[in-house]
Design an enzyme around this catalytic site. Structure first.
Site, PDB file in Angstrom:
ATOM      1  CB  ILE A 103      -0.963  -0.066   1.221  1.00 32.75           C
ATOM      2  CG1 ILE A 103      -2.022   1.013   1.168  1.00 32.75           C
ATOM      3  CG2 ILE A 103      -0.230  -0.051   2.524  1.00 32.75           C
ATOM      4  CD1 ILE A 103      -3.150   0.800   2.165  1.00 32.75           C
ATOM      5  CB  CYS A 104       1.205   4.054   0.993  1.00 32.31           C
ATOM      6  SG  CYS A 104       1.580   5.805   1.239  1.00 32.31           S
TER       7      CYS A 104
END
Length: 190
Positions: A103-104
């Site tokens: 994620i991110c």
């Protein structure tokens, strides 16, 4: 049967993403191991939140996990990128057809440079989108391509975790976990 999930963390990992993944998967009944890639179980997250890992990554690299999930955050994602035992574990996870995700910043900073997104579409935080080889779905909150799941930011961490629950357990289990958490608009179309 409980599913085994590894969440590696490092100094500078994004705390909302890490805790969102850990907590949501544990609510589903997953056996989640939080492993520090550093030399201490004590980790200072991106916004100075102190986290304590269950173990060091070196203590669990011989284990088999149903999923390996990376939070983002900087410089945490860079520390994950630089951890050779983690990269070896991720590559084995991918080659074995088992679930892995990030994620991110981590899709662009960890997965992409190590060939873990080759031939796959992914999403990530908008600030890192230019680093993805295939950014055609970068505007989507959660993207699943085969055994790889990616997401965008702290605000999508629960959706990411619920999608992983759906893939590991079932859509019904994901809905069961999402309902008391008041997660709106679930299930997510990925």
């Amino acid at each position: 049967m409980s599913k085994k999930v590894l969440v590696p963390i490092a100094d500078g990992s994004e705390e909302i993403e890490a805790i969102g993944i850990i907590d949501t998967l544990r609510r589903a009944g997953a056996d989640v191991t939080v492993a520090s890639v550093g030399t201490s179980r004590n980790v200072t997250a991106a916004r100075k939140t102190n986290l304590v890992a269950d173990c060091l990554l070196s203590e669990c690299t011989s284990s088999t996990f149903d999923a390996v999930l990376l939070p983002g955050g900087m410089p945490g994602a860079q520390h994950l990128h630089d951890c050779e035992p983690l990269i070896a574990l991720l590559k084995h996870q991918a080659q074995s057809g088992r679930l892995y995700g990030a994620i991110c910043a981590s899709p662009a900073v960890v997965l992409q440079p190590h060939g873990l997104l080759d031939g796959k579409v992914a999403t990530c935080h908008p600030a890192f989108a230019a680093k993805l080889a295939n950014a055609s779905r970068v505007d989507q909150r959660v993207v699943v391509d085969g055994n790889c799941v990616t997401s965008r930011a702290p605000g999508t961490s629960l959706e990411f975790a619920l999608k992983v629950i759906e893939l590991l357990f079932s859509e019904d289990k994901a809905k069961e976990v999402a309902a008391p958490m008041l997660v709106l608009n679930y299930p997510i179309v990925a």
